[in-house]
Design an enzyme around this catalytic site. Structure first.
Site, PDB file in Angstrom:
ATOM      1  N   TYR A 156      61.522  31.944  52.515  1.00 13.87           N
ATOM      2  CA  TYR A 156      61.214  32.099  53.941  1.00 13.87           C
ATOM      3  C   TYR A 156      60.745  30.782  54.544  1.00 13.87           C
ATOM      4  O   TYR A 156      61.211  30.361  55.610  1.00 13.87           O
ATOM      5  CB  TYR A 156      60.139  33.170  54.123  1.00 13.87           C
ATOM      6  CG  TYR A 156      59.765  33.432  55.561  1.00 13.87           C
ATOM      7  CD1 TYR A 156      60.582  34.207  56.378  1.00 13.87           C
ATOM      8  CD2 TYR A 156      58.599  32.894  56.107  1.00 13.87           C
ATOM      9  CE1 TYR A 156      60.240  34.452  57.703  1.00 13.87           C
ATOM     10  CE2 TYR A 156      58.246  33.130  57.416  1.00 13.87           C
ATOM     11  CZ  TYR A 156      59.079  33.910  58.217  1.00 13.87           C
ATOM     12  OH  TYR A 156      58.733  34.128  59.530  1.00 13.87           O
ATOM     13  N   LYS A 160      62.619  28.468  57.483  1.00 12.29           N
ATOM     14  CA  LYS A 160      62.003  28.122  58.762  1.00 12.29           C
ATOM     15  C   LYS A 160      61.865  26.612  58.923  1.00 12.29           C
ATOM     16  O   LYS A 160      61.950  26.082  60.041  1.00 12.29           O
ATOM     17  CB  LYS A 160      60.647  28.816  58.898  1.00 12.29           C
ATOM     18  CG  LYS A 160      60.743  30.334  59.005  1.00 12.29           C
ATOM     19  CD  LYS A 160      61.619  30.775  60.183  1.00 12.29           C
ATOM     20  CE  LYS A 160      61.605  32.277  60.377  1.00 12.29           C
ATOM     21  NZ  LYS A 160      62.419  32.721  61.535  1.00 12.29           N
TER      22      LYS A 160
END
Length: 231
Positions: A156, A160
């Site tokens: 994750y 990002k």
């Protein structure tokens, strides 16, 4: 009237951003992978919707065609759709897991930007807002005093971080657009099992701020609800 498309707009931050921007006078279109959820959310918000799976080239292209036919030019694109992925130890993240999260959270930004750029360029003041996370900030990851440095979100966080780099390069080489990235902060949504300490209204402060800038607004910046975020 400002026409705004929000991906993943049927729940969470996307839904709240749609509500707030609608109240500010934007003509809102929410993108939803699930047709029934999209229709229900649009009805509740009294806005429009389009079926849109950001992980599918064909779906994104079809959505862009449908958008042009129904609404014409696009003023604001909010790339909000994303997934957290399985909660596993860093050592247990494998290639397919990482690829799926990267595809949804980062490659989708390229798909959406590529497909909708012609519509954005028909706007007098085109804006893109990419919804990232402090978990993708190198500055926060290296600051032992913040929560983001302590959470082992390998895939994750990498996805990002990729989104923030995409934002800087798009902003640099597409100077006719205002393109920024935001960190909503740790907000209570389905993405984190509603464990966040912020409300969805607080979590959408930066989204709304960057979605309502004018043609002379900032570009290539990383913001949260308090101001500039370190890359």
């Amino acid at each position: 009237m400002t026409t705004t498309l929000i991906t993943g707009g049927n729940k969470g931050l996307g839904y709240e951003a749609a509500r707030r921007l609608r109240d500010l006078g934007h003509s809102i279109v929410i993108g939803s992978r699930d047709a029934s959820r999209g229709a229900d959310a649009a009805k509740s918000l009294e806005v429009d919707w389009v079926q849109l799976d950001v992980t599918s080239d064909a779906s994104v292209a079809a959505a862009a065609d449908a958008f042009r036919d129904r609404w014409g030019a696009l003023d604001v694109l909010v790339n909000n759709a994303g997934i957290a992925g399985p909660r596993v130890d860093v050592a247990d993240v494998d290639g397919p897991m990482f690829a799926a999260i990267l595809d949804t959270n980062s490659v989708s930004v390229v798909r959406m930007t590529h497909a909708f750029l012609p519509l954005l360029r028909e706007s007098a003041s085109p804006v893109i807002v990419n919804v990232a996370s402090g978990l993708g900030s190198f500055a926060m990851r290296h600051d032992p005093n913040v929560l983001e440095s302590k959470i082992p979100t390998l895939a994750y966080s990498a996805s990002k971080a990729a989104m923030t780099m995409l934002t800087t390069i798009y902003a640099q080489f597409l100077p006719d657009l205002r393109i920024n990235v935001v960190d909503p902060g740790y907000t209570a949504t389905d993405l984190n099992g509603n464990s966040g300490h912020q409300t969805v209204e607080e979590g959408t402060d930066a989204i709304v701020a960057m979605a309502t800038i004018g043609k002379d607004g900032p570009t290539g910046e990383f913001h949260n609800r308090f101001g500039i975020v370190g890359w």
